[in-house]
Design a protein around this motif. Sequence first.
Motif, PDB file in Angstrom:
ATOM      1  N   GLN A  12      32.549  19.958  63.547  1.00 27.53           N
ATOM      2  CA  GLN A  12      33.145  19.819  62.223  1.00 27.53           C
ATOM      3  C   GLN A  12      34.496  20.505  62.118  1.00 27.53           C
ATOM      4  O   GLN A  12      35.188  20.342  61.131  1.00 27.53           O
ATOM      5  N   GLN A 186      36.111  22.863  54.858  1.00 24.83           N
ATOM      6  CA  GLN A 186      35.511  22.130  53.742  1.00 24.83           C
ATOM      7  C   GLN A 186      36.221  20.795  53.622  1.00 24.83           C
ATOM      8  O   GLN A 186      37.424  20.739  53.369  1.00 24.83           O
ATOM      9  N   ARG A 187      35.489  19.735  53.801  1.00 23.03           N
ATOM     10  CA  ARG A 187      36.087  18.416  53.938  1.00 23.03           C
ATOM     11  C   ARG A 187      36.277  17.786  52.572  1.00 23.03           C
ATOM     12  O   ARG A 187      35.547  16.889  52.163  1.00 23.03           O
ATOM     13  N   SER A 188      37.317  18.236  51.858  1.00 18.57           N
ATOM     14  CA  SER A 188      37.523  17.788  50.479  1.00 18.57           C
ATOM     15  C   SER A 188      37.890  16.320  50.380  1.00 18.57           C
ATOM     16  O   SER A 188      37.744  15.715  49.327  1.00 18.57           O
ATOM     17  N   ASP A 192      31.220  13.195  52.372  1.00 19.96           N
ATOM     18  CA  ASP A 192      30.144  14.162  52.183  1.00 19.96           C
ATOM     19  C   ASP A 192      30.521  15.222  51.152  1.00 19.96           C
ATOM     20  O   ASP A 192      29.671  15.747  50.443  1.00 19.96           O
ATOM     21  N   GLN A 193      31.820  15.533  51.030  1.00 19.76           N
ATOM     22  CA  GLN A 193      32.253  16.481  50.011  1.00 19.76           C
ATOM     23  C   GLN A 193      32.069  15.894  48.617  1.00 19.76           C
ATOM     24  O   GLN A 193      31.709  16.604  47.669  1.00 19.76           O
ATOM     25  N   GLY A 195      29.673  13.858  47.873  1.00 25.17           N
ATOM     26  CA  GLY A 195      28.232  13.959  47.642  1.00 25.17           C
ATOM     27  C   GLY A 195      27.824  15.326  47.127  1.00 25.17           C
ATOM     28  O   GLY A 195      26.994  15.441  46.216  1.00 25.17           O
ATOM     29  N   LEU A 196      28.413  16.373  47.678  1.00 27.66           N
ATOM     30  CA  LEU A 196      28.110  17.725  47.224  1.00 27.66           C
ATOM     31  C   LEU A 196      28.553  17.938  45.784  1.00 27.66           C
ATOM     32  O   LEU A 196      27.844  18.545  44.979  1.00 27.66           O
ATOM     33  N   ALA A 197      29.759  17.443  45.455  1.00 33.67           N
ATOM     34  CA  ALA A 197      30.260  17.589  44.090  1.00 33.67           C
ATOM     35  C   ALA A 197      29.398  16.817  43.101  1.00 33.67           C
ATOM     36  O   ALA A 197      29.120  17.292  41.993  1.00 33.67           O
ATOM     37  N   ALA A 199      26.231  16.123  43.433  1.00 32.31           N
ATOM     38  CA  ALA A 199      24.956  16.825  43.295  1.00 32.31           C
ATOM     39  C   ALA A 199      25.088  18.005  42.335  1.00 32.31           C
ATOM     40  O   ALA A 199      24.215  18.244  41.489  1.00 32.31           O
ATOM     41  N   GLU A 200      26.189  18.745  42.442  1.00 29.80           N
ATOM     42  CA  GLU A 200      26.403  19.866  41.533  1.00 29.80           C
ATOM     43  C   GLU A 200      26.624  19.380  40.112  1.00 29.80           C
ATOM     44  O   GLU A 200      26.150  20.003  39.155  1.00 29.80           O
ATOM     45  N   GLU A 203      23.312  18.599  38.607  1.00 30.70           N
ATOM     46  CA  GLU A 203      22.584  19.834  38.302  1.00 30.70           C
ATOM     47  C   GLU A 203      23.103  20.467  37.017  1.00 30.70           C
ATOM     48  O   GLU A 203      22.314  20.916  36.171  1.00 30.70           O
TER      49      GLU A 203
END
Length: 385
Positions: A12, A186-188, A192-193, A195-197, A199-200, A203
Amino acid sequence: MSSPVAQPTQPQGYTVPVWLTAAARAALLTLRAEPWQRLQPLWLDPNNSNPENGPPPALVPVEAAAPLADGWVLAMAHCDPGPEVLDLTRGLALWVLLRWRQGPGDWLELRAGEGVGVLQASGEPCLSAYARQLLECNLRPLLPEGRCLELVVVIPQGRRLAERTSNAAFGVVDGLALIGTQAEVQRSAAPDQLGLALAELRERCGAEDFGGALVLVIGANGLDLAQQLGVPPQLLLKAGNWLGPLLVAAAEAGVQRLLLFGYQGKLIKLAGGIFHTHHHLADGRAEVLTALAALAGLGGAALQALHDAPTVEEALAQLDRLDGPRAEQLRQHIAAAVERRSLAYLARYGQEQMAVGAVLFDRSRRICAAGPAGLEQLTAMGMRP
């Protein structure tokens, strides 16, 4: 420093502090008149550099290390953020000059050479806490008792590349900052970045105390400034470059009032309908700025100068010196255009119920403009531009 079998280089990719530490370690071995290896074993977690516990060190490649005159050693590494990552550090040459330091003081004196960013207020190198910890846990065990080091970092292309970042917005001048809060990039700009955003976001919106408001901050710098300005932490969500999908997802998740908070040189892209903001994929900032200025009545040589400026920040600074009220008016036009284009983007996906505000800041860490909705949302949070 003895160590267990090291891991191969991670696919990565790594942040700048890792490449700095790898080059510095190779230089230190050369300074000790010991052979250096192309693959340097590094502990990437400063809190866990004990061979008895946790994962073994990783192997990070270094290009060269050699002694120079006057007791100096030169070592070099090429930064690699990893595959499928759009980052200006790819292939970036990073040099370190290392020698023994005489006299009292800390074990390491680090100085910024050409192309390394310094804090404008103090002239000190802009170095993250993680970078300092990484250097300490990998270099200090190799130091003979009573010896200290002098380390000079050089990034030959750093001054030029820094013009493409927002470093100056946070008081970092003359080059690239040696920052990074972790080893891996951090792959902004990568999916996949996003996807993380997302998900947050889900939440936050699913929390029992969610009140319908959200502040989408553009990047780590925007997050830092928003926190210093007193924006409630529960309202803050850091975005990468995938602003379009996040806008739509926020509306779908029930956000009623969304505030876009970011550097003027970044958010201006939204005013031109560009909703993925990484510079490798789309730019157009000069064109957007010129078009908005022309619509605001600017013309002739002043309009040409605006278009030809190297950055949005410099363009607006030049206009400030020429005509301060006109520059202020243009900033307000930019913020209002960001709001309009964001609403139009949402309408294309059938999401028209969410109010979108925009707040821009400049390189002096000052809020310099707010659109109508942005001003209303700032006031509701008890803040004023």
